[in-house]
Design an enzyme around this catalytic site. Sequence first.
Site, mmCIF file in Angstrom:
data_model
loop_
_atom_site.group_PDB
_atom_site.id
_atom_site.type_symbol
_atom_site.label_atom_id
_atom_site.label_comp_id
_atom_site.label_asym_id
_atom_site.label_seq_id
_atom_site.Cartn_x
_atom_site.Cartn_y
_atom_site.Cartn_z
ATOM 1 N N HIS A 122 0.917 -1.328 -0.140
ATOM 2 C CA HIS A 122 0.168 -0.015 0.007
ATOM 3 C C HIS A 122 0.605 1.264 0.120
ATOM 4 O O HIS A 122 0.804 2.060 -0.689
ATOM 5 C CB HIS A 122 -0.854 -0.116 1.103
ATOM 6 C CG HIS A 122 -1.861 -1.123 1.287
ATOM 7 N ND1 HIS A 122 -1.928 -1.870 2.272
ATOM 8 C CD2 HIS A 122 -2.932 -1.660 0.632
ATOM 9 C CE1 HIS A 122 -2.997 -2.864 2.446
ATOM 10 N NE2 HIS A 122 -3.405 -2.534 1.076
ATOM 11 N N LYS B 75 -18.055 -7.622 7.998
ATOM 12 C CA LYS B 75 -16.670 -8.157 7.710
ATOM 13 C C LYS B 75 -15.718 -8.017 8.626
ATOM 14 O O LYS B 75 -15.695 -6.806 8.922
ATOM 15 C CB LYS B 75 -16.131 -7.662 6.402
ATOM 16 C CG LYS B 75 -14.792 -8.203 5.763
ATOM 17 C CD LYS B 75 -14.743 -7.560 4.495
ATOM 18 C CE LYS B 75 -13.169 -7.823 4.196
ATOM 19 N NZ LYS B 75 -12.686 -6.942 3.158
ATOM 20 N N ARG C 296 -1.864 -5.841 -8.605
ATOM 21 C CA ARG C 296 -0.681 -6.965 -8.289
ATOM 22 C C ARG C 296 -0.447 -7.657 -9.474
ATOM 23 O O ARG C 296 0.864 -8.111 -9.788
ATOM 24 C CB ARG C 296 -0.739 -7.362 -7.009
ATOM 25 C CG ARG C 296 -0.645 -6.564 -5.935
ATOM 26 C CD ARG C 296 -0.933 -7.221 -4.601
ATOM 27 N NE ARG C 296 -2.535 -7.388 -4.636
ATOM 28 C CZ ARG C 296 -3.231 -7.356 -3.426
ATOM 29 N NH1 ARG C 296 -2.611 -7.984 -2.479
ATOM 30 N NH2 ARG C 296 -4.524 -7.418 -3.453
ATOM 31 N N SER D 103 -2.439 -8.215 2.437
ATOM 32 C CA SER D 103 -2.645 -8.095 3.959
ATOM 33 C C SER D 103 -3.298 -9.347 4.467
ATOM 34 O O SER D 103 -2.977 -9.785 5.814
ATOM 35 C CB SER D 103 -3.976 -6.842 4.159
ATOM 36 O OG SER D 103 -3.376 -5.934 3.905
HETATM 37 P P1 ADP Z 1 -9.509 -4.585 -0.385
HETATM 38 O O1 ADP Z 1 -10.029 -5.140 0.993
HETATM 39 O O2 ADP Z 1 -10.407 -3.498 -0.986
HETATM 40 O O3 ADP Z 1 -8.603 -5.323 -1.174
HETATM 41 P P2 ADP Z 1 -6.781 -3.896 0.390
HETATM 42 O O4 ADP Z 1 -6.394 -2.873 1.495
HETATM 43 O O5 ADP Z 1 -6.395 -5.036 0.482
HETATM 44 O O6 ADP Z 1 -8.395 -3.635 0.489
HETATM 45 O O7 ADP Z 1 -6.513 -3.457 -1.089
HETATM 46 C C1 ADP Z 1 -6.640 -1.751 -1.247
HETATM 47 C C2 ADP Z 1 -6.138 -1.579 -2.616
HETATM 48 O O8 ADP Z 1 -4.567 -1.717 -2.365
HETATM 49 C C3 ADP Z 1 -6.385 -2.716 -3.761
HETATM 50 O O9 ADP Z 1 -6.581 -1.705 -4.996
HETATM 51 C C4 ADP Z 1 -5.135 -3.556 -3.824
HETATM 52 O O10 ADP Z 1 -4.953 -4.141 -5.414
HETATM 53 C C5 ADP Z 1 -4.205 -2.563 -3.596
HETATM 54 N N1 ADP Z 1 -3.205 -3.492 -2.854
HETATM 55 C C6 ADP Z 1 -3.130 -4.291 -1.796
HETATM 56 N N2 ADP Z 1 -1.642 -4.791 -1.716
HETATM 57 C C7 ADP Z 1 -1.033 -4.304 -2.783
HETATM 58 C C8 ADP Z 1 0.499 -4.293 -3.085
HETATM 59 N N3 ADP Z 1 1.206 -5.178 -2.267
HETATM 60 N N4 ADP Z 1 0.893 -3.641 -4.109
HETATM 61 C C9 ADP Z 1 -0.070 -2.878 -4.717
HETATM 62 N N5 ADP Z 1 -1.141 -2.740 -4.291
HETATM 63 C C10 ADP Z 1 -1.688 -3.459 -3.499
#
Ligand code: ADP
Length: 165
Positions: free
Chosen positions: A18, A42, A96, A134
């Site tokens: 992120h 959730k 990703r 995450s």
């Molecule tokens: P959600 O629950 O909406 O998936 P996340 O916090 O996991 O929320 O992800 C939010 C955004 O960040 C999404 O667009 C996801 O693709 C992006 N994201 C998550 N991890 C990474 C990463 N390692 N590299 C780039 N983008 C990421």
Amino acid sequence: MTNTGFYPGSFDPVTYGHLDIIARAARIVDHLVLGVGIHHGKRSLLDAGARITVLETVCSPISASTGMNITVATFDDLAVDAARRSGAGIVIRGLRDASDFDYEVQMGQMNAAMAPDLETVFLAAGPATRMIASSLVKQIAQMGGDISAFVPTEAKTAIVKALKK
Ligand code: ADP
């Protein structure tokens, strides 16, 4: 005029992936609102307060080095409504891999149908952080693994504390 972007996510916890996207967004917008999604039904490991505190702390150096103003807000409704409320014209999402691409483009197109005034900008993940998720970070931490390579110290501390509860 301030060019504002809205980056929605669970940030449960925020990862180096992120942070990579947030730093890249500084090339596009001068104000980034991080939207911490609160989904009823959730369950998150970190509560909203912990996610906000960690985000504010770890984003402050990015703000200082890039000059981009970063603020954090929670939302429990549609991301497009939260983006409009924050004054954003751009929604930022990270990509990703191919499965992110399929899901994110579909969601971006549905958001565009609901909110034609907003443009989703997809930023490709950096090669060093594109494997981080995450959900996997939480699984590793729950099994006693070291998550230091994937999340900043403040996020690791918050996760360890939440797991002790
Ligand atoms: P959600 O629950 O909406 O998936 P996340 O916090 O996991 O929320 O992800 C939010 C955004 O960040 C999404 O667009 C996801 O693709 C992006 N994201 C998550 N991890 C990474 C990463 N390692 N590299 C780039 N983008 C990421």
